[in-house]
Design an enzyme around this catalytic site. Structure first.
Site, PDB file in Angstrom:
ATOM      1  N   THR A  36       0.859  -1.172   0.000  1.00 52.03           N
ATOM      2  CA  THR A  36       0.000   0.000   0.000  1.00 52.03           C
ATOM      3  C   THR A  36       0.900   1.228   0.000  1.00 52.03           C
ATOM      4  O   THR A  36       1.958   1.229   0.630  1.00 52.03           O
ATOM      5  CB  THR A  36      -0.946  -0.007   1.211  1.00 52.03           C
ATOM      6  OG1 THR A  36      -1.708   1.193   1.210  1.00 52.03           O
ATOM      7  CG2 THR A  36      -0.221  -0.133   2.533  1.00 52.03           C
ATOM      8  N   GLU A  70      -4.874  -2.686   4.604  1.00 50.74           N
ATOM      9  CA  GLU A  70      -4.491  -3.224   5.924  1.00 50.74           C
ATOM     10  C   GLU A  70      -5.641  -3.932   6.640  1.00 50.74           C
ATOM     11  O   GLU A  70      -5.431  -4.576   7.651  1.00 50.74           O
ATOM     12  CB  GLU A  70      -3.996  -2.089   6.830  1.00 50.74           C
ATOM     13  CG  GLU A  70      -2.646  -1.510   6.425  1.00 50.74           C
ATOM     14  CD  GLU A  70      -2.782  -0.299   5.518  1.00 50.74           C
ATOM     15  OE1 GLU A  70      -3.763  -0.237   4.748  1.00 50.74           O
ATOM     16  OE2 GLU A  70      -1.912   0.590   5.571  1.00 50.74           O
ATOM     17  N   LYS A 111      -7.091  10.254  -3.072  1.00 48.62           N
ATOM     18  CA  LYS A 111      -7.498   9.045  -3.766  1.00 48.62           C
ATOM     19  C   LYS A 111      -8.282   9.397  -5.010  1.00 48.62           C
ATOM     20  O   LYS A 111      -9.391   9.882  -4.937  1.00 48.62           O
ATOM     21  CB  LYS A 111      -8.324   8.191  -2.849  1.00 48.62           C
ATOM     22  CG  LYS A 111      -8.112   6.765  -3.182  1.00 48.62           C
ATOM     23  CD  LYS A 111      -8.348   5.900  -2.016  1.00 48.62           C
ATOM     24  CE  LYS A 111      -7.883   4.514  -2.363  1.00 48.62           C
ATOM     25  NZ  LYS A 111      -8.663   3.539  -1.656  1.00 48.62           N
ATOM     26  N   TRP A 118      -3.975   5.924  -5.251  1.00 51.90           N
ATOM     27  CA  TRP A 118      -3.393   6.948  -4.396  1.00 51.90           C
ATOM     28  C   TRP A 118      -2.512   7.925  -5.165  1.00 51.90           C
ATOM     29  O   TRP A 118      -1.762   7.545  -6.043  1.00 51.90           O
ATOM     30  CB  TRP A 118      -2.523   6.309  -3.306  1.00 51.90           C
ATOM     31  CG  TRP A 118      -3.295   5.595  -2.252  1.00 51.90           C
ATOM     32  CD1 TRP A 118      -3.216   4.255  -1.967  1.00 51.90           C
ATOM     33  CD2 TRP A 118      -4.227   6.153  -1.323  1.00 51.90           C
ATOM     34  NE1 TRP A 118      -4.056   3.955  -0.921  1.00 51.90           N
ATOM     35  CE2 TRP A 118      -4.689   5.087  -0.510  1.00 51.90           C
ATOM     36  CE3 TRP A 118      -4.724   7.430  -1.106  1.00 51.90           C
ATOM     37  CZ2 TRP A 118      -5.621   5.284   0.506  1.00 51.90           C
ATOM     38  CZ3 TRP A 118      -5.659   7.618  -0.096  1.00 51.90           C
ATOM     39  CH2 TRP A 118      -6.094   6.555   0.698  1.00 51.90           C
TER      40      TRP A 118
END
Ligand code: ADP
Length: 548
Positions: free
Chosen positions: A185, A331, A445, A450
């Site tokens: 990420t 996550e 976003k 991202w």
């Protein structure tokens, strides 16, 4: 007293075995570069997963090795999900749309031993040729006829590799806490961070995700995950679908193609689909422009970014389809909350229902959540108080690959009380509906991907006439969020928006070039001298980007 129950470990291979025995006839339909409509049954799929497991061992892969994938949603990627994890290796999915340097960083950081790549991703790997020293083999996910020319060493054809292997393979049993998958990420600053899933976390996540109030997954349904399999395991669909024997339709590289999606959904009678808001806006526009609808489509789940009201309304009014919004993160595997009704709400008016659907949903079993103030004190669920959103549960990350997982350490996302700090700011209503109101993490976003605001700020202040710069995400009708650059100019200097944008083009990735530039006399700062982005977001709350 100890219980007297079997201590069966939760294994991803058990899902595959279950699907093969109970749903051998169920189909998996894919679009790939080599076939516009590939079909195979779960029975064939299971057999090919075993061949793949044998192939991995023939290539020298061992227990715990990371096997990277750079691919779209199709049957071969599904085979990797099961074949790699099932045999005790780690299925490391990589987003082929990241910057090439990021892709190289991620592959090297994870120490991927073998890469499985889609034909379309081969040019990217050719460009990274000199940066992949640890990769031993590259397997191109196609047949011989579609193999691209390559200057890379050790390039193998997927179908030839499988054809050489026996379909007999005994899935090994091991500790359920063994790593099964990995997904990086992007953080605010620094390098991407690796989230490491286990067999246990993946299985529990899929079980919860298949509950009636979550996705209504069932053998009666057909699912088409538009959310990519390189992004948080396509929100768990590859596992939940096989658990309940749900037919899968996989759009391959055609994820953003309204015509292909419509055609696939209509002809394969897709009932449920999942994706980020940008995908749905594009599909709704395509359907409207072509005067079409998808009769079978009953529910779509939306996540990854706030779902604009217009998506909920258009799906209901024009297509008799319910929008189910969910909130999650890489996550959190990603399922955290999802839209579901409480008794009595079924009688709500369309207007009231839309209000509910525009919230981020209610917590699913397995995820505990709380909101806290600046002193880490829990705030009430009254729909008014807002604070930092924290979560914990068996499918929430407790650390990142190669970084400290000691709670409280700055590399660790978990606090001393065992809560994972999401970086989102939220309220929770008395009925348990989460509403994300802001973000403390400094990223934007856009279309589900991202963009680092810091990177844009750093590029902007390299202009000699710009004294200070801040970037915030603002609502955009197509991308949900786009970067807005706010600049303070050096004394006596003047610049136009276009001059600033011209300066940034070429220095930033296309998607990172802001959609708007504003000039102010000074930027707000916190007591510790940091840019006060929450304040800026308030000031520019109603900002509208200039038309392109
Ligand atoms: P994913 O894109 O799968 O949700 P990421 O880890 O890339 O996972 O991004 C997670 C972040 O995306 C969240 O922390 C939150 O800021 C944002 N997000 C995810 N879902 C929503 C949603 N429904 N509404 C608003 N923001 C969301």
């Amino acid at each position: 007293m100890q219980a007297l129950m079997m201590n069966s470990q939760l294994m991803i291979s058990s899902i595959l075995k279950h699907a093969e025995k109970n749903f051998p006839e169920v189909e998996m339909v894919s679009v790939t570069v080599d076939s516009p409509r590939h079909r195979q049954t779960y029975k064939t799929f299971a057999k090919r997963c075993r061949q793949l497991a044998n192939a991995l061992s023939a290539l020298g892969a061992e227990f715990g090795d990371r096997i990277g994938t750079l691919a779209w949603n199709d049957f071969r990627h599904m085979e990797l999900y099961y074949g790699v994890s099932g045999s005790g290796m780690v299925c490391h999915t990589i987003n082929p749309k990241l910057f090439p340097e990021q892709v190289a960083y991620i592959i090297n950081h994870a120490e991927d031993k073998i890469l499985f790549v889609d034909v379309l991703v081969m040019p990217l790997l050719e460009a990274l040729k000199d940066h992949l020293s640890k990769v031993e083999t590259i397997v191109v996910m196609t047949d011989r006829a579609h193999m691209p020319e390559s200057t890379l060493p050790n390039v193998v054809c997927y179908e030839e590799l499988l054809a050489e292997q026996s379909d007999e393979y005994e899935w090994p049993q091991f500790d359920e806490n063994t790593a099964s998958g990995m997904c990086y990420t992007s953080g605010t600053t620094g390098h991407p961070k690796g989230v490491v899933y286990s067999h246990r976390s993946t299985l529990l996540h899929a079980l919860s995700g298949a509950l009636p109030d979550v996705t209504t997954a069932s053998n009666m349904e057909t699912t088409l995950p538009v959310v990519p399999m390189f992004h948080v395991n396509a929100w768990g669909a590859p596992y939940a679908a096989l658990m309940v024997g749900m037919k899968m339709v996989l759009p391959g590289p055609k994820m953003a193609d309204g015509e292909t999606l419509t055609d696939l959904m209509t002809s394969e009678e897709v009932t449920f689909s999942s994706g980020v808001p940008t995908i749905w806006l594009a599909l709704l526009d395509y359907l409207a422009a072509n005067n079409k609808t998808i009769p079978s489509l009953a529910r779509v789940s939306v996540g990854g970014a706030a779902c604009p009201r217009i998506i909920v309304e258009r799906f209901r009014e024009q297509h008799n389809c319910t929008v189910v919004q969910g909130w999650g993160m890489t996550e959190t595997s990603p399922l955290g909350t999802i839209f579901s009704l409480k008794k009595g709400m079924e009688n709500y008016s369309d207007e009231q229902m839309t209000d509910l659907q525009c919230l981020q949903g209610r917590g699913v079993f397995g995820i505990e959540m709380c909101i806290v103030d600046e002193n880490n004190e829990e705030l009430p669920w009254d729909g008014e108080a807002f604070g930092a959103l924290k979560v914990r549960g068996p499918w929430v990350a407790k650390g990142y690959f190669g970084l400290s997982d000691v709670p409280g350490n700055e590399e660790c996302p978990v606090d001393e009380k065992g809560w994972f700090n999401t970086g989102d700011v939220a309220t929770i209503s008395p009925d348990g509906f989460l509403q994300i109101t802001d973000r403390t993490k400094d990223v934007i976003k856009s279309g589900g991907e991202w963009i680092s605001s810091i990177e844009i700020e750093n590029a902007a202040v390299n202009h000699e006439d710009i004294a200070e710069a801040a970037v915030i995400g603002r609502y955009h009708p197509k991308w949900t969020e786009r970067p807005l650059l706010i600049c303070v100019l050096q004394e006596g200097k003047s610049l136009s928006s276009e001059e600033v944008l011209e300066f940034l083009r070429g220095k930033l990735h296309k998607m990172a070039v802001p959609d708007g530039v504003e000039f102010v006399d000074e930027l707000p700062h916190t007591a510790t001298g940091k840019l006060n982005k929450l304040g800026l977001r308030k000031t520019f709350a109603d900002y509208e980007f200039p038309a392109a």
